[in-house]
Design an enzyme around this catalytic site. Structure first.
Site, mmCIF file in Angstrom:
data_model
loop_
_atom_site.group_PDB
_atom_site.id
_atom_site.type_symbol
_atom_site.label_atom_id
_atom_site.label_comp_id
_atom_site.label_asym_id
_atom_site.label_seq_id
_atom_site.Cartn_x
_atom_site.Cartn_y
_atom_site.Cartn_z
ATOM 1 N N HIS A 207 0.801 -1.201 0.280
ATOM 2 C CA HIS A 207 -0.003 -0.084 -0.273
ATOM 3 C C HIS A 207 0.919 1.336 -0.020
ATOM 4 C CE1 HIS A 207 -2.921 2.981 1.885
ATOM 5 N NE2 HIS A 207 -3.757 2.114 1.688
ATOM 6 N N GLN B 130 -4.701 -4.998 7.109
ATOM 7 C CA GLN B 130 -5.506 -6.071 6.757
ATOM 8 C C GLN B 130 -5.685 -7.057 7.451
ATOM 9 O OE1 GLN B 130 -7.946 -5.086 4.759
ATOM 10 N NE2 GLN B 130 -7.005 -3.134 3.884
ATOM 11 N N ASP C 169 2.972 -4.706 8.233
ATOM 12 C CA ASP C 169 1.825 -4.093 7.880
ATOM 13 C C ASP C 169 0.721 -4.702 8.032
ATOM 14 O OD1 ASP C 169 -0.420 -2.719 6.885
ATOM 15 O OD2 ASP C 169 0.649 -1.909 5.101
ATOM 16 N N LYS D 192 -10.151 -0.541 10.812
ATOM 17 C CA LYS D 192 -10.219 -1.862 10.064
ATOM 18 C C LYS D 192 -10.760 -3.084 10.867
ATOM 19 C CE LYS D 192 -7.185 -0.116 6.263
ATOM 20 N NZ LYS D 192 -7.901 0.490 5.543
ATOM 21 N N CYS E 299 -4.635 2.424 -3.477
ATOM 22 C CA CYS E 299 -3.344 3.006 -2.847
ATOM 23 C C CYS E 299 -2.354 1.917 -3.194
ATOM 24 C CB CYS E 299 -3.356 3.290 -1.452
ATOM 25 S SG CYS E 299 -4.630 4.493 -1.253
HETATM 26 N N1 7TS Z 1 -1.826 -0.789 4.640
HETATM 27 C C1 7TS Z 1 -2.743 -1.443 4.111
HETATM 28 C C2 7TS Z 1 -2.348 -2.901 3.544
HETATM 29 C C3 7TS Z 1 -3.866 -1.058 3.691
HETATM 30 O O1 7TS Z 1 -4.856 -1.700 3.194
HETATM 31 C C4 7TS Z 1 -4.232 0.156 4.131
HETATM 32 C C5 7TS Z 1 -5.459 0.877 3.967
HETATM 33 C C6 7TS Z 1 -3.169 1.026 4.863
HETATM 34 C C7 7TS Z 1 -2.154 0.515 5.095
HETATM 35 C C8 7TS Z 1 -3.478 2.340 5.465
HETATM 36 O O2 7TS Z 1 -4.410 2.291 6.387
HETATM 37 P P1 7TS Z 1 -4.772 3.780 7.039
HETATM 38 O O3 7TS Z 1 -5.966 3.437 8.260
HETATM 39 O O4 7TS Z 1 -3.615 4.302 7.915
HETATM 40 O O5 7TS Z 1 -5.272 4.614 6.133
HETATM 41 N N2 7TS Z 1 -6.306 0.571 2.958
HETATM 42 C C9 7TS Z 1 -7.476 1.057 2.276
HETATM 43 C C10 7TS Z 1 -8.016 0.440 1.133
HETATM 44 O O6 7TS Z 1 -7.652 -0.848 0.598
HETATM 45 N N3 7TS Z 1 -8.963 1.060 0.778
HETATM 46 O O7 7TS Z 1 -9.215 2.220 1.497
HETATM 47 C C11 7TS Z 1 -8.091 2.222 2.646
#
Ligand code: 7TS
Length: 414
Positions: A129, A210, A207, A233, A371
């Site tokens: 990501h 997910q 990371d 999430k 992303c």
């Molecule tokens: N890493 C992964 C694998 C992700 O899917 C996401 C967000 C992030 C990092 C960032 O997370 P945040 O909470 O700091 O924003 N993924 C997604 C997505 O797949 N659609 O919207 C956000």
């Protein structure tokens, strides 16, 4: 005698825990398949947030009054709960952040700037990501470190982890990789990867955006140095997250941001800092975020993370098999052993159009590059449509998606 745990909730009644699911969208019952972007919140989390603001709200670590003490206790209790949830060695290994993105930026800034030099390499994968890519690019600009990428093979979206050892050359100082890909559904074998990296004295960052709400996570078993997650999430509130850092790593890191809460003493020309984790938590934190995350962790453990993982795998496999029946769909990610999300492209229909029409049928999908722009380029697509599942989704909802996709094909005459 060990107390008997409460019986796990019934899958059929579990949807009742999520008030938002009980609505119609454009006249159809809502089918929420955008869980990789953010998950819905159960009543227990909403109640914890409400109670905090109705009863306990005050700033932490400052006051000597009752409400401030309560807020501080709740905030630090969330840290202890997060340590238990991740099986961290101690609560001091839990740094509260705004989410996965901030956690990774913190490591890139504080650990990366202090420990990496020109000539060093940060090893990533092609499925990261942007939040596990851009912070390292910024570090590379500042320090001259190089970035290298483990390749992703074909539409199946697998990395050949058998070949990892060949990539762990002496210049590699950190391996940062996603546990579960948000656009492919690939599950990377985090414990095996970290064990090999450790043998080569390479630090590791996982990371877990997910994975943290979808399967049991044990940082000692995984053996990583850092692990980042986002509360939103995993049934928790937005704007809050956890960075797990192995104690001996955190202790060697300078502050990330400066301000209140993170200092021991301040003079006009210099300051001294608190030990980890408070050294990394400048300013008034998101106290309600911590309260909400704690309630979310309790909720997930009441349902059972093993059961959630099994449900996810079941829905992922079912969706992949059902979508494979629809003609002119190109599916991405592994055909077996996948997480609970499926990305696809429909021949002749742009992902944004597909998602817009699906919304008219009450189905919330996501269309775009998720992303993952470099990965999309590698796959030769600009965007995909994605259905991502969680504990409240059902095979019946996937059947409905398949019917709607066929209707979309009729509508666009493709
Ligand atoms: N890493 C992964 C694998 C992700 O899917 C996401 C967000 C992030 C990092 C960032 O997370 P945040 O909470 O700091 O924003 N993924 C997604 C997505 O797949 N659609 O919207 C956000």
């Amino acid at each position: 005698m060990t107390p008997t745990p409460p019986p796990p909730p019934d899958w059929n009644t579990l949807r009742d825990d999520f008030p938002i699911l009980h609505q119609t969208v454009h006249g159809a019952p809502l089918i929420y398949f955008d869980n990789a972007a953010t998950t819905q919140k159960p009543r227990a989390v909403l109640a914890a947030l409400g109670q905090y603001y109705e009863r306990d709200n005050a700033n932490v670590h400052r006051g000597i009054h009752e409400l401030s003490n309560r807020a501080t206790r709740s905030f630090e209790a969330a840290r202890t709960r997060a340590a238990r949830f991740l099986n961290a060695g101690r609560p001091e290994e839990i740094v509260f952040t705004r989410g996965t993105t901030e956690g990774i930026n913190l490591v890139a800034h504080a650990w990366g700037t202090a420990h990496l030099r020109r000539g060093d390499t940060v090893l990533l994968t092609e499925m990261e990501h942007h939040s596990n890519l851009v912070p390292w690019q910024l570090l590379a600009e500042r320090t001259g470190v190089k970035l290298a990428f483990l390749p992703v093979h074909g539409d199946q979206g697998q990395i050949d982890w058998e070949r990892l050892e060949a990539w762990l050359t002496p210049d590699v100082k950190l391996l940062a990789f996603t546990h579960i890909s948000n656009s492919l559904g690939t599950i990377n074998p985090a414990a095996d990867i970290c064990a090999l990296a450790r043998r080569h004295h390479v630090a590791t960052l996982v990371d877990a955006a997910q994975s943290a709400g979808h399967r049991p996570i044990d940082v000692q078993d995984i053996g990583c140095d850092f692990l980042a997650l986002s509360a939103h999430k995993m049934c928790g509130p937005t704007g809050f997250g956890v960075l797990y850092g192995r104690a001996e790593r955190l202790e060697t890191m300078p502050p990330f941001q400066g301000g209140g809460e993170m200092i021991l003493s301040v003079d006009f020309d210099a300051s001294t800092y608190k030990p980890a984790p408070h050294r990394f938590e400048a300013g008034t934190p998101d106290i309600s975020g911590a309260v909400g995350l704690r309630a979310a962790m309790d909720y997930l453990d009441t349902v059972g993370r093993d059961r959630i993982a099994a449900h996810d795998v079941e829905l992922g496999a079912y969706a992949y098999a059902r979508l494979a029946e629809v003609r002119n769909l190109r599916l991405f990610g592994p055909s077996t052993g996948r997480a609970g999300l499926v990305s696809f492209v429909m021949k002749g229909v742009h992902a944004h159009d597909l998602v817009t029409v699906a919304d008219q049928f009450g189905i919330a999908l996501r269309g775009g590059h998720h992303c993952n722009q470099p990965l999309m380029k590698k796959l030769g697509v600009e965007s995909t449509a994605r259905a991502s599942f969680y504990l409240y989704n059902t095979p019946g909802e996937i059947d409905r998606l398949v019917d709607v996709l066929r209707d979309i094909q009729k509508f666009f005459r493709v």
